[in-house]
Design an enzyme around this catalytic site. Structure first.
Site, short mmCIF file in Angstrom:
data_model
loop_
_atom_site.label_atom_id
_atom_site.label_comp_id
_atom_site.label_asym_id
_atom_site.label_seq_id
_atom_site.Cartn_x
_atom_site.Cartn_y
_atom_site.Cartn_z
CB CYS A 3 -2.24 2.42 -5.72
SG CYS A 3 -2.95 0.78 -5.55
NE ARG B 287 -2.07 -1.70 -9.28
CZ ARG B 287 -3.32 -1.27 -9.13
NH1 ARG B 287 -3.59 0.02 -9.21
NH2 ARG B 287 -4.28 -2.15 -8.92
CG HIS C 37 -2.13 -0.87 1.09
ND1 HIS C 37 -3.02 -0.75 0.06
CD2 HIS C 37 -2.58 -1.89 1.88
CE1 HIS C 37 -3.99 -1.64 0.20
NE2 HIS C 37 -3.74 -2.36 1.31
#
Length: 448
Positions: free
Chosen positions: A416, A425, A347
Site C-alpha cells: 500500500c 499500490r 504490509h
C-alpha cells in the site's frame, strides 16, 4: 529644773514679749494680736517644696511691731528674714495713737540701743522623705505609675519588655510570670504551646457557628447541588476524555503493539518451517491457505519473513507474513516454475510491516526466496510508485508497466501507498538470476 534658754532672756527681739509672754497681752486688743501672731498652718509649704520669702507686710495694718511681724513670717527650715534697721524701714503709723506710742517705745528699746547684724544661718537641705503612696506625688512633680510587686522578693519589679515570638511559637504568652512560662516551655517543648493554643481555639470557633434552620439547610443543599447544564457539560467532557484515551490506546496498539505481536508470530512460523525442513518432512506441491512454504530475504532492508499461501489479511498479512497470490484471477506461478511471475503482497505499515522500505530498493539489489530444496535469487529491475488497487495487470506473466518484454521467471512485490493508507499500490519487479540448490549452500547474497 532645766534652765531657761539664753535667747529667751537676752534676745534682742524683746524677750518673752516677742514670743507671746505675759507682756504681750497688755493693752487693748492684746489677746487678738497674740492669736494673729501664731503661724497659719494653711500657708505652710509642702514637704520638699522651697519656701519663698514673703515680704514682711502681715500685721502692719493692725499696728504690729517689727518683732511681731518677724515672728509671724518665720518658718522652721528656712533662713530667717533679715531684720531691717530703723533707718531702712520706718514704722508705719497705726490707727490709734496709744498703739503707736507703745510700738514706738518697744521699737526704740529693742533696736536703737544695741542693733547688731545677725549671723547668717547656713541652709541645710531637708532629708528626702521616702515616697510611699504611688498615687500621689509632691506638688509640681509627675505621678509615677504603680509598679507590680514581685511575689518572691516583695519588691518593686520593672515589667519585662515583650519578646518577639520565635518561629513556630505562639504570639500569646503563657499565663503567669516568667518562671511559669519557662516551665510551660520545658513541659510542652518549643512547638507544644502553639499547638495547644490552636487546639483550644477550635472548639470555641466551632461553637461560635450558629446552627442553620431547616429552610436555610435546604437552600444550602440546593445551592450545592449542580444544575442540569453543569451535569451535561460534565458528561460531555467525560465522553471526550474517554474517547481521547481510547484513540490514544488504539494508535499505540496499531503503531507499536501490532508490530511486536506480528514479529513474534512471524518468527515462530519461520522457526517451525526450518525445523520441518531440517527433519526432512516433505510438503506437497500445493499448499492450503495460510500455510507457510518459503522464507523471503531482502538483505539490503534486513527483512526475513515467512511466505504463506494466500493474501488473507487475518490469517497471513496481519500475522507479519508475506502472502502469495495463489487463488482466483490473480493467481501467480510458484518460484520453481520454468516460466511465470511469482507475485507477493505484504504490509507497509503496522503488523510487522515487512515491505515498509521497499521504495528504497535500487536496480541490482538482491531478493532471495528460500524453499525446502532451493535458493531462488532475483535482482530488482524496476519500480512503479503509484497504481490503482484494481490494476491486476502488474501480476501477468509478462507484467504490464515493467521493463519485461518476453516470458521469464519474474517476481512482483506489492504494498500500500502512501504510508498508513491503502488508497494506492506500489509495485517492485525483479528478475531471477540464480536457482541454487540447498546442497550447494547459501548464495553469496545471504553469506555476506
Amino acid at each position: 529644773m532645766t534652765a531657761l534658754r539664753p535667747e529667751r532672756d537676752s534676745s534682742p527681739y524683746g524677750g518673752e514679749a516677742a514670743y507671746g509672754g505675759a507682756d504681750a497681752f497688755e493693752g487693748a486688743g492684746g489677746f487678738e494680736a497674740a492669736v494673729d501672731r501664731l503661724a497659719d498652718p494653711l500657708t505652710d509649704p509642702l514637704p520638699g517644696q522651697p519656701r519663698t520669702e514673703q515680704p514682711v507686710t502681715a500685721g502692719r495694718q493692725e499696728g504690729w511691731s517689727e518683732p511681731e511681724r518677724y515672728a509671724r513670717d518665720w518658718y522652721p527650715g528656712q533662713d530667717r528674714p533679715r531684720p531691717q534697721s530703723p533707718a531702712q524701714t520706718p514704722p508705719r503709723q497705726p490707727r490709734h495713737a496709744a498703739q503707736a506710742q507703745t510700738q514706738q517705745q518697744s521699737y526704740e528699746e529693742t533696736y536703737a540701743p544695741s542693733y547688731e547684724e545677725p549671723a547668717a544661718v547656713p541652709y541645710e537641705q531637708p532629708a528626702a522623705v521616702p515616697y510611699e503612696d504611688p498615687g500621689t506625688a509632691p506638688y509640681g512633680q509627675p505621678v509615677a505609675p504603680a509598679l507590680p510587686l514581685d511575689d518572691e522578693t516583695v519588691a518593686l519589679r520593672i515589667p519585662d519588655a515583650p519578646e518577639k515570638p520565635r518561629i513556630g511559637e505562639s504570639a500569646t504568652p503563657a499565663p503567669g510570670g516568667r518562671a511559669a512560662r519557662r516551665k510551660a516551655a520545658r513541659r510542652h517543648g518549643r512547638h507544644g504551646g502553639a499547638q495547644e493554643a490552636s487546639e483550644g481555639l477550635e472548639p470555641a470557633e466551632k461553637g461560635a457557628e450558629a446552627p442553620l434552620s431547616r429552610l436555610e439547610a435546604r437552600r444550602a443543599a440546593r445551592a450545592r447541588k449542580p444544575s442540569a447544564g453543569v451535569v451535561v457539560s460534565r458528561v460531555i467532557g467525560e465522553v471526550f476524555i474517554t474517547t481521547g484515551v481510547l484513540m490514544l490506546l488504539f494508535v499505540t496498539y496499531q503503531l507499536w503493539w501490532s508490530n511486536v505481536r506480528a514479529h513474534q508470530q512471524a518468527g515462530s512460523a519461520a522457526h517451525h518451517l526450518q525445523e520441518d525442513w531440517a527433519k526432512g518432512k516433505r510438503n506437497p506441491g500445493s499448499f492450503s491457505p495460510g500455510q507457510g512454504f518459503a522464507i523471503l530475504h531482502i538483505p539490503k532492508l534486513d527483512v526475513v519473513a515467512p511466505i504463506a499461501e494466500g493474501i488473507s489479511k487475518t490469517k497471513v498479512l496481519d500475522r507479519g507474513m508475506v502472502g502469495h497470490y495463489g487463488e482466483g484471477d490473480s493467481k501467480t506461478a510458484m518460484p520453481d516454475a520454468k516460466s511465470g511471475n511469482f507475485g507477493l503482497a505484504g504490509h507497509r505499515n503496522t503488523h510487522g510491516e515487512p515491505f515498509r522500505y521497499i521504495n528504497r530498493l535500487k536496480p541490482g539489489d538482491e531478493i532471495v526466496v528460500e524453499t525446502q530444496d532451493d535458493y531462488y535469487v532475483y535482482e530488482m529491475t524496476s519500480i512503479l510508485p503509484v497504481t490503482p488497487p484494481s490494476n491486476t495487470s502488474v501480476l501477468d506473466p509478462i507484467p504490464r508497466g515493467s521493463t519485461f518484454t518476453k516470458p521469464g521467471r519474474y517476481i512482483t512485490l506489492t504494498t500500500c501507498t502512501p504510508e498508513f493508507t491503502s488508497k494506492y499500490r506500489m509495485i517492485v519487479w525483479g528478475k531471477m538470476v540464480e536457482d541454487r540448490p540447498r546442497s550447494k549452500g547459501k548464495p553469496d547474497a545471504l553469506v555476506g
